[in-house]
Structures are given as structure tokens and as C-alpha cells.
Design an enzyme around this catalytic site. Structure first.
Site, PDB file in Angstrom:
ATOM      1  N   GLY A   1       0.820  -1.204   0.000  1.00  0.00           N
ATOM      2  CA  GLY A   1       0.000   0.000   0.000  1.00  0.00           C
ATOM      3  C   GLY A   1       0.851   1.250   0.000  1.00  0.00           C
ATOM      4  O   GLY A   1       1.775   1.384   0.820  1.00  0.00           O
TER       5      GLY A   1
ATOM      6  N   GLY B   1      -0.306   4.563   0.200  1.00  0.00           N
ATOM      7  CA  GLY B   1      -0.927   5.767   0.739  1.00  0.00           C
ATOM      8  C   GLY B   1      -0.146   6.332   1.915  1.00  0.00           C
ATOM      9  O   GLY B   1       1.043   6.042   2.105  1.00  0.00           O
TER      10      GLY B   1
ATOM     11  N   GLY C   1       1.358   3.641   4.511  1.00  0.00           N
ATOM     12  CA  GLY C   1       2.402   2.841   3.895  1.00  0.00           C
ATOM     13  C   GLY C   1       3.636   3.652   3.566  1.00  0.00           C
ATOM     14  O   GLY C   1       4.776   3.244   3.850  1.00  0.00           O
TER      15      GLY C   1
ATOM     16  N   PHE D   1     -13.285  21.474  13.579  1.00  0.00           N
ATOM     17  CA  PHE D   1     -13.823  20.257  12.988  1.00  0.00           C
ATOM     18  C   PHE D   1     -14.843  19.654  13.946  1.00  0.00           C
ATOM     19  O   PHE D   1     -14.758  19.850  15.169  1.00  0.00           O
ATOM     20  CB  PHE D   1     -12.701  19.246  12.711  1.00  0.00           C
TER      21      PHE D   1
ATOM     22  N   ASP E   1      -8.845  -5.070  -0.370  1.00  0.00           N
ATOM     23  CA  ASP E   1      -7.983  -6.202  -0.725  1.00  0.00           C
ATOM     24  C   ASP E   1      -7.187  -6.727   0.469  1.00  0.00           C
ATOM     25  O   ASP E   1      -7.113  -7.936   0.693  1.00  0.00           O
ATOM     26  CB  ASP E   1      -7.002  -5.789  -1.832  1.00  0.00           C
TER      27      ASP E   1
ATOM     28  N   GLN F   1     -18.389   4.561   8.553  1.00  0.00           N
ATOM     29  CA  GLN F   1     -18.754   5.976   8.655  1.00  0.00           C
ATOM     30  C   GLN F   1     -19.337   6.487   7.345  1.00  0.00           C
ATOM     31  O   GLN F   1     -18.726   6.355   6.290  1.00  0.00           O
ATOM     32  CB  GLN F   1     -17.539   6.818   9.014  1.00  0.00           C
TER      33      GLN F   1
ATOM     34  N   HIS G   1     -20.096   9.845   5.653  1.00  0.00           N
ATOM     35  CA  HIS G   1     -19.790  11.270   5.762  1.00  0.00           C
ATOM     36  C   HIS G   1     -21.053  12.058   5.429  1.00  0.00           C
ATOM     37  O   HIS G   1     -21.750  11.747   4.453  1.00  0.00           O
ATOM     38  CB  HIS G   1     -18.662  11.641   4.802  1.00  0.00           C
TER      39      HIS G   1
ATOM     40  N   LEU H   1     -16.708  13.571  -1.993  1.00  0.00           N
ATOM     41  CA  LEU H   1     -16.734  14.279  -0.721  1.00  0.00           C
ATOM     42  C   LEU H   1     -16.692  15.796  -0.879  1.00  0.00           C
ATOM     43  O   LEU H   1     -15.905  16.329  -1.652  1.00  0.00           O
ATOM     44  CB  LEU H   1     -15.520  13.835   0.111  1.00  0.00           C
TER      45      LEU H   1
ATOM     46  N   GLU I   1     -15.311  18.237   5.361  1.00  0.00           N
ATOM     47  CA  GLU I   1     -15.779  18.821   6.610  1.00  0.00           C
ATOM     48  C   GLU I   1     -15.164  20.193   6.858  1.00  0.00           C
ATOM     49  O   GLU I   1     -15.693  20.987   7.632  1.00  0.00           O
ATOM     50  CB  GLU I   1     -15.444  17.879   7.777  1.00  0.00           C
TER      51      GLU I   1
ATOM     52  N   ARG J   1     -19.742  13.215  12.920  1.00  0.00           N
ATOM     53  CA  ARG J   1     -20.252  12.787  11.618  1.00  0.00           C
ATOM     54  C   ARG J   1     -21.418  11.818  11.710  1.00  0.00           C
ATOM     55  O   ARG J   1     -22.344  11.868  10.893  1.00  0.00           O
ATOM     56  CB  ARG J   1     -19.114  12.175  10.801  1.00  0.00           C
TER      57      ARG J   1
ATOM     58  N   HIS K   1     -17.861   6.534   3.609  1.00  0.00           N
ATOM     59  CA  HIS K   1     -16.626   7.307   3.598  1.00  0.00           C
ATOM     60  C   HIS K   1     -15.439   6.612   4.239  1.00  0.00           C
ATOM     61  O   HIS K   1     -14.329   6.659   3.721  1.00  0.00           O
ATOM     62  CB  HIS K   1     -16.885   8.637   4.311  1.00  0.00           C
TER      63      HIS K   1
ATOM     64  N   GLU L   1      -6.034   2.923   7.507  1.00  0.00           N
ATOM     65  CA  GLU L   1      -7.462   2.612   7.497  1.00  0.00           C
ATOM     66  C   GLU L   1      -7.750   1.120   7.450  1.00  0.00           C
ATOM     67  O   GLU L   1      -8.780   0.666   7.951  1.00  0.00           O
ATOM     68  CB  GLU L   1      -8.157   3.313   6.319  1.00  0.00           C
TER      69      GLU L   1
ATOM     70  N   ARG M   1     -15.403   7.832  13.950  1.00  0.00           N
ATOM     71  CA  ARG M   1     -14.179   8.624  13.855  1.00  0.00           C
ATOM     72  C   ARG M   1     -14.494  10.111  13.794  1.00  0.00           C
ATOM     73  O   ARG M   1     -15.413  10.527  13.085  1.00  0.00           O
ATOM     74  CB  ARG M   1     -13.392   8.230  12.598  1.00  0.00           C
TER      75      ARG M   1
ATOM     76  N   SER N   1      -8.177  10.828  10.907  1.00  0.00           N
ATOM     77  CA  SER N   1      -7.739   9.724  10.042  1.00  0.00           C
ATOM     78  C   SER N   1      -6.349   9.992   9.470  1.00  0.00           C
ATOM     79  O   SER N   1      -5.484   9.100   9.485  1.00  0.00           O
ATOM     80  CB  SER N   1      -8.735   9.479   8.905  1.00  0.00           C
ATOM     81  N   LEU N   2      -6.115  11.198   8.964  1.00  0.00           N
ATOM     82  CA  LEU N   2      -4.765  11.524   8.508  1.00  0.00           C
ATOM     83  C   LEU N   2      -3.777  11.410   9.669  1.00  0.00           C
ATOM     84  O   LEU N   2      -2.646  10.945   9.492  1.00  0.00           O
ATOM     85  CB  LEU N   2      -4.711  12.940   7.931  1.00  0.00           C
TER      86      LEU N   2
END
Length: 579
Positions: free
Chosen positions: A10, A12, A15, A117, A211, A230, A232, A242, A245, A278, A344, A374, A385, A390-391
């Protein structure tokens, strides 16, 4: 056979951050990163609004308040030891990202700006306009390249190699050349993201097909808390993409067909209004639509930013305006945006301890196997969440995973492995996929799956719908197994073949989501049961484990860590969730 000390699946945020941490701290180790897309095309690049940290640049914030907001937002299902790691590490990783070159937006005094947020007590979301994930991921990948990490882009992992109680590597297929290769490693990190494509309306990209979760389940290992999906609140209608937010964080209004800011009409959200968590905001929008107060009686409400003014819209939320223009033909400077909830984020995933090592049904570590981001469930989010966490999870636990992996493999020898049977098995699997000569195309079965999940396991659920949904999923799986039609038999970039394999992942993940939702007879966070409308701490303050046994989904449970009660019992002991 290709060999690396550490192998990461991965490309992202989690990873890439893990790979970079290995390269930074253990430059003598070989690290390989496999991604089925170019890393910059990972779904992390679509993250918009921000990354939470108690920097205190705007308010007098602290990590313990951030931790409490996170635990409360999770409806008290988050593991509090993991939340402590997340929130205490947050300021450090933000400064670290800045030093790596991430260009955060600035306040007038030159400090990193922080915006509001939903569910957060203070303004703590650091951001790069509304392209935060894009800004972070680009710098991580560039720094990884600078330090010599090896990236295998457009390789699809088909199998985890699990022998003698340890994960020894993977079998992967090159989309470009059709080559099948075994990758051997001292440890493997799964960082493959979420599974939003199991629903028919989602903010997730086409690669978010679960996967890594399916690969894990196929080993007989469990997935944790998969019922918590979740939705959104503000997916752009009708496409589902999206609207961040961040837009509500800058002061947008949610308005129904009567022109009311309807969040004031619900007791749980009347104080925080559009900045409620959310799960609450999504349910309120769904109720407005179901009760006929959608715009013109339709399936959406309005997100109105016109009062912010053109200058603020263009400087703070330019991407939201661009999305509205490009996908809905609406310029939010002059007109409100049409929005409705969209699938989301997955709170559940591969269970890990706080050091990112995967744990089995008995909570014992799996040798050589780690997960982050994730696709993992260290359970910092519990049942729901908070935005901008998440970031943060990806960066905190991605960095932590890389550091732990480096130390873990330092004294390990390369595992013994015969690649021949795995290559033969993978070749036979691909040949089997291509030999399907049924009557039903992938798109038809996928649509049936997505519609079934949305209808039977969406924002609101009950026993009858879930039971019927499981029966439909079993019929869909049977149709996939016996009536699939594949047209493309080419060897190069055979995307139809890859989509067929991805669809099997989605079906497997969908069954575990549905089964886990049926087993949890309460309402908590994003899991809302109309037949069990209240939270039930006496029976369900525990994590759900879903796994395959004799090709059937089974469920069991594991306790929730409540360690922060020892730090602040008044707040961290489960109580009614009010805002």
C-alpha cells in the site's frame, strides 16, 4: 524471488510514512513498497480538510482534551491506550511533516493555522487549504524516493504467504507485464486502505476494494469492528464525492427544503450544529430526507457557504468549489451545494496492538505481520471517527509501524521459503478467473452487491434487513462463483481480471460487515439499529471479531481498553454522549 527486509503493501499515507521511517532510522535495511496504483494515486491524496493536533496555535489546547474528544466521539469504544499514543504523538508528527516539506496553511502570525472540525472542543485541524492529504502524500513519496526506497507500482498482491505460524512474504502480479512474483521479507506491513466500494454511494476511489482485509481473512485471521462504517454527511449529490468537513469548519450551513438550519431541531446537535460528529450529522440529514424535507422532496439537502463570501471560499475551500462546478455544475459562491451522506471511512479493520503488530482471535501477535492506517483497527476511532483524526492515525501509526518494523527485523533472519508452489497456485488462479464463461458481467454483480449493502446495512439497520441482506450476499457470491463473464483475456493491463479479483474481496468484506452488524444488538456511533435504539454498555462495550471458518462468517468478541480512566475517570468512564 524478490527479497526485502521489510515489505509494505500500500502506497498511501500510512504505507509511505512507514517506508520512510524505515529508510530514515535503519538505512542499512532494504524496504520495498508494493502498490496496485502509483503511490500518488492512492486514496490518501483525496483527503481534504485537515489533520488534528493539539498545537495550541489558536486555542489553549492539550493532548488530554484531544484524547477525550476522540474517546467520546468513538462512543467510548476506542481503545484508550491507542488514543493516548495518537493524541500525545500528534504535535510531534505535525512538526515532523513540516520539516519534510509539507506546506501547511498559515495564520497571520506565521504559525500553522488550525480550523474547527466536528466533535473537537478546540480549533485543532492543521490544513493545507482543502488539499491536505495531497500536500502530505506528495512529500512523503518524494522523501522516500530521495532515501532510496524501492517502489513497485501497479503490482497487485494476490496472497499473503503464511507458513509455520509466520507471515513470510506475498505473491504479487504485475499489471504491466502479467509477471507473477514471490516477494520474501522478514516482516510485512499491510497498509491497503479501506473498502468504500462495497457501497453504491461512496467518497472512496475505485481502488478502495478491501484487498488487504480479504487477504488477511483468507489466512483465518479476524477483522475487528467491521460493522462500524462511517457515512460522511456531505457527499456531493448525486455522485457521492466528498465535500470536505473543512467547509463546515469554515462556517457552512446545512439547510432543508423549508430553509431551516435543521441541526438545531435535534437535541443532540443543537449546541454544536453543523460541527456535530459525523455519525450524528449523517443521521440527522437522513431523517430530514426520509421525512420529506429534502430539497424539493428529493434525496439531498443544501450545504450553503454563500455567506462566507467569495474571497474566503477561494482561499480556504477552493477544491470544494472546484468539485461543485466540475461534478454538479454548481458554483458555491452563488448557489448552495446539494449534499447527502456517502460511505466514507471504515472504523474497523485488521486488529493490531499499539505497536501495529497484527493480533489473532486470542489477542496474540502474528509473527512477521503488521498493519497500519485505514485497513487496520488499533481502535483509535471505536464506533465513530472524528474528522481530521484519520490523517493523524495514518501518520502517527505509519511512522510508529516503520520504527517498530526496523527494530523487529534487525536481528531476524530471512525466512525459508519455496516460491514454486505459490507461483503455480497464483497462475492457476488467474487462469481460472479468465476461464469464466458465464452470463453475468462484473459490473452487474458489483452493482447488485453495492445496492444490497446500501439497502440492508446503511445508516439505519435492523434484524430483518440484515438477515435478508446476508441471504442476498450469499446468492451474489454464488452468482460470482458460477456465472461470471470475463471478456478480456489479454496479458497486459487486464483491468477486467483485476476487477474480478477485487470483486471477490468486496463480497467477502461485505459479508463480514453484515454479519458483524447483525451480531451487535445495540446502537453505538455509526452503527444505528432501529430495533435496538440505545447503547448497551453492559453487553456490548467490546470489540466484534468477524472471521471465516469453514467458509462461513463467524463472530466473537474482545474487551475494550479503558486505561485513560486512571488518568481522568470523570471524563473517560463511559457516559451518555452529549454535545
Amino acid at each position: 524471488m524478490i527479497e526485502h527486509d521489510v515489505l509494505i503493501i500500500g502506497g498511501g499515507l500510512s504505507g509511505s510514512r512507514a517506508a520512510l521511517a524505515v529508510a530514515q532510522n535503519y538505512p542499512h535495511l532494504s524496504v520495498g513498497l508494493i502498490s496496485k496504483v502509483h503511490p500518488i494515486r492512492s486514496h490518501s491524496v483525496a483527503a481534504q480538510g485537515g489533520i488534528a493536533a493539539s498545537l495550541g496555535n489558536v486555542d489553549n489546547d492539550d493532548w488530554l482534551t484531544h484524547a477525550f474528544d476522540t474517546v467520546k466521539g468513538s462512543d467510548y469504544l476506542a481503545d484508550q491506550n491507542a488514543v493516548q499514543v495518537l493524541t500525545k504523538s500528534a504535535p510531534e508528527v505535525i512538526i515532523d511533516l513540516e520539516h519534510l516539506g509539507v506546506l501547511f496553511s498559515r495564520a497571520d502570525n506565521g504559525k500553522i493555522s488550525q480550523r474547527a472540525f466536528g466533535g473537537h472542543t478546540y480549533n485543532r485541524a492543521c490544513y493545507a487549504a482543502d488539499k491536505t492529504g495531497h500536500a502530505i502524500l506528495h512529500e512523503l513519496v518524494m522523501n522516500l524516493k530521495r532515501l532510496g526506497g524501492t517502489i513497485y507500482q501497479e503490482w497487485y498482491v494476490m496472497q499473503l504467504i503464511y507458513e509455520d505460524g509466520e507471515v513470510k512474504g506475498v505473491v504479487a502480479y504485475s499489471l504491466e507485464t502479467s509477471e507473477i512474483e514471490v516477494f520474501r521479507a522478514k516482516a510485512v506491513l499491510m497498509a491497503t486502505g479501506g473498502y468504500g466500494r462495497v457501497f453504491n454511494t461512496t467518497s472512496n476511489d475505485f481502488a478502495s476494494t478491501g484487498d488487504g482485509l480479504c487477504l488477511t481473512v483468507n489466512l483465518g485471521l479476524p477483522l475487528q469492528d467491521m460493522e462500524f462504517v462511517q457515512f460522511h454527511p456531505t457527499g456531493l449529490y448525486p455522485v457521492g464525492v466528498l465535500i470536505s468537513e473543512a467547509v463546515r469548519g469554515e462556517g457552512a450551513y446545512l439547510v432543508n427544503d423549508l430553509g431551516d438550519r435543521f441541526m438545531a431541531n435535534y437535541p443532540i446537535s443543537k449546541n454544536r450544529m453543523e460541527l456535530s460528529p459525523r455519525d450524528i450529522t449523517s443521521r440527522n440529514i437522513a431523517c430530514e430526507i426520509m421525512e420529506g424535507r429534502g430539497i424539493n422532496g428529493g434525496n439531498y439537502v443544501h450545504l450553503d457557504v454563500r455567506h462566507l463570501g467569495k474571497e474566503k471560499i477561494l482561499s480556504r475551500i477552493p477544491f470544494a468549489r472546484e468539485e461543485g462546478l466540475r461534478l454538479a455544475g454548481v458554483d458555491c459562491i452563488d448557489h448552495p451545494l446539494p449534499v447527502r451522506p456517502t460511505a466514507h471511512y471504515s472504523m474497523g479493520g485488521i486488529p493490531t496492538n499499539v505497536d501495529c503488530q497484527v493480533i489473532g482471535k486470542d489477542s496474540k501477535e502474528i509473527t512477521g505481520f503488521f498493519a497500519a492506517g485505514e485497513c487496520a483497527c488499533v481502535s483509535v476511532h471505536g464506533a465513530n471517527r472524528l474528522g481530521a483524526n484519520s490523517l493523524l492515525e495514518c501518520v502517527v501509526f505509519g511512522k510508529r509501524a516503520g520504527e517498530k518494523l526496523g527494530a523487529y527485523v534487525r536481528d531476524r533472519t530471512m525466512p525459508k521459503l519455496d516460491p514454486s508452489p505459490y507461483i503455480a497456485e497464483a497462475a492457476a488462479k488467474l487462469k481460472g478467473v479468465l476461464s469464466n464463461k458465464g452470463n453475468t458481467r462484473i459490473s452487474v454483480i458489483r452493482q447488485q452487491l453495492q445496492d444490497t449493502m446500501t439497502e440492508h446495512c446503511g445508516i439505519f439497520r435492523d434484524e430483518a434487513r440484515l438477515t435478508e441482506g446476508l441471504e442476498k450476499l450469499q446468492a451474489i457470491r454464488d452468482r460470482y462463483d458460477h456465472d461470471l463473464l470475463i471478456d478480456d483475456h489479454g496479458a497486459v493491463f487486464n483491468m477486467e481480471m483485476m476487477q474480478a479479483i477485487e470483486l471477490k474481496s468486496l463480497i467477502t468484506v461485505g459479508e463480514i460487515i453484515m454479519s458483524s452488524a447483525r451480531s451487535r444488538r445495540e446502537s453505538r456511533g455509526a452503527h444505528s439499529r432501529e430495533d435496538f435504539a440505545k447503547r448497551d454498555d453492559a453487553n456490548y462495550l467490546k470489540h466484534t471479531l468477524g472471521y471465516l471458518e469453514d467458509d462461513q462468517v463467524q463472530t466473537s468478541h474482545r474487551p475494550v481498553d479503558m486505561s485513560l480512566q486512571n488518568v481522568d475517570s470523570d471524563r473517560f468512564t463511559p457516559q451518555e454522549r452529549k454535545y
